[in-house]
Design an enzyme around this catalytic site. Sequence first.
Site, short mmCIF file in Angstrom:
data_model
loop_
_atom_site.label_atom_id
_atom_site.label_comp_id
_atom_site.label_asym_id
_atom_site.label_seq_id
_atom_site.Cartn_x
_atom_site.Cartn_y
_atom_site.Cartn_z
CD GLU A 427 2.07 -19.35 -15.65
OE1 GLU A 427 1.18 -19.07 -16.48
OE2 GLU A 427 2.93 -18.56 -15.29
CG ASP A 500 -1.39 -16.32 -16.11
OD1 ASP A 500 -2.50 -16.90 -16.05
OD2 ASP A 500 -0.70 -16.03 -15.12
CG ASP A 502 1.60 -13.10 -17.92
OD1 ASP A 502 1.86 -14.26 -18.33
OD2 ASP A 502 1.60 -12.79 -16.72
CG ASP A 504 6.12 -14.44 -15.91
OD1 ASP A 504 7.21 -14.24 -16.47
OD2 ASP A 504 5.76 -13.88 -14.85
#
Length: 642
Positions: A427, A500, A502, A504
């Site tokens: 990403e 990641d 997180d 997202d």
Amino acid sequence: MEKFEHKYGAEQIQVLEGLEAVRKRPGMYIGSTSVRGLHHCVYEIVDNGVDEALAGYCTEINVIIEPNNVISVEDNGRGIPVEIHPKTKISTAETVYTVLHAGGKFGGDSGYKVSGGLHGVGASVVNALSSWTEVTIRRDGHLYQMKFEKGKTVQKLEEIGEATGTGTKVRFLADDTIFESLDYEYEVLEKRFREIAFLTKGLKITIEDQREEPFKKAEFCFEGGLVSFVEYLNKNKEKLHKSPIYVEKDGEVPVEIAIQYTTSYSENIYTFVNNINTIEGGTHLEGFKRSLTKVFNDYARSHNILKDKDQNLQGEDIREGITAVVSVKVKEPQFEGQTKTKLGNSEVAGIVQSMVNESLATFLEENPTVAKAILEKCISAARAREAARKARELVRKKNSLETSTLPGKLADCSSKNPEECEVYIVEGDSAGGSAKQGRDRKFQAILPLWGKMLNVEKARADKIYGNDKLNPVILAVGAGIGSDFDVTKIRYGKVIIMADADVDGAHIRTLLLTFFFRYMRPLIENGNVYLAQPPLYKLSKKGMEDRYCYTDEDLEKAYKELEEKGIARDQLGLQRYKGLGEMNPEQLWETTMNPETRILIKVTMEDAIKADEIFTLLMGDEVEPRRDFIQANAKYVKNLDI
Ligand code: 0R9
């Protein structure tokens, strides 16, 4: 007290050798000694109770995970027979627990039509692989008990009191010198028992986990059987017709099927043989699919819904949006395929096909509104398929005009051997940059993705071809999509999603997994999809090698270990990684890409039902269940922006 005769003859010596063999090569009998094998042991015992229910004598099975990982399974069937077995000269109950494969062999006129059980190896294998086993039987007003240690009888079957009712209770402690761990996963067991309860109409199964307060427990009993199963699978989907279609036929091979169409674009057909989930399908699935195609085409033609005489709906058009459960009972099932979950008995295809031909045709004639709703959807699926074909042709033509059919952003590896090659789907451009620099370019390729990804749950195949986010993934993997997908053509043995840690990252991971799940399912089934696990923290101190931690527990453990070495918490620098982009190429290689040190999570199909449920919930049309899910999981997911 009555005590049963005991003579060690040649038979008994063979018995002990048999169980010794199980302990020497447990994997051969239960698949593996991982937590999966551990769960198989529970299923084997529960399946014996289910067999008794299928024979019509048992209505309830209660399972308890006791403190210290002792498993207790109790049924209210007839109780295992206690009389001396003519062949082994010991009680039938002891025979079942000490002779390999005895359950089936000795239960000749037990009234069992077929037997469940994953490997059909039964109680004696579980006994052999347990530190101890205790079997208590209530029968004819008496209470009997026998005990074993590592498969060896330490207390022969003896009457220990009186009893009301009948039944069998088995308690065992799996042997921790054989299994990697004794940590039963409550959720896995719960899911399997729910499934068994759906497949065995009217049987009540309870499970209680007493290892930790508050105890977890669940109770399953479905009078609707497969109909309830399909309703459960579709609970978050928009239905095309109110009640599932249900067809059944008893006979040499009993067949039961429940079907319900939804407005989704996916196909979800689950098949079972003797209650075992045949993930790889087989002859029952083939028969079902063939019949479905024929019955709907015949109906559409005879009711003038398909006007053109030569126009045919294809199987995939007819299966768009279908949720179905097919359950057959086969006396001597032959299991094939990689995971031995594909039914091979050729006669079953014809049996299922002719049964569905007959009963589904009758159903459609009697329910024209349902037939019309389904066929309208099939016809629009056929149109979309045609549009997808055109889009695909266009993409193919365009690609063949270009010098290379590989996406421009792909940094390919030099090896062309799929077995050793891996592609990291990364990403963001900056992480992609670090990954490109940090990788081993011989066998690691990098495909950076950026921007908003298409939600495939809400799009048909024609929107997927040519989509600028997904097309690079399709081209890089190199094996097509949908019904064209050919897993033997994949360019990389490992397709690794690196996002990641997180919200997202979770978002892009879910979107990509949905895409693989829907359009490249064999890639998951074949075990080619992985999730990279980047570290969450770095602990550093001058003169000390950096230490990376992948979870909060990892971090605590590291603090403790370092404290023992005399390094206090406040002497350590703590960096929390917010994204992959914060790592330089060397760090990314060391923590997330180096096969020697990285952590990769293999995505499996084992939980296809759960995955489908979550994908539908998070990606589908129904807002309410999604809100409920997010609220229920709010403590884990702070800002789920889907
Ligand atoms: C808690 C788990 N339950 C069991 O393991 C279990 C096995 C079992 C059984 C019979 C009944 N209940 C059972 N529970 C049974 C009884 C009779 C005939 N066949 C089966 C009968 O009363 O005549 N058995 C499974 C195998 C055998 N019994 C046998 F081989 F010993 F017959």
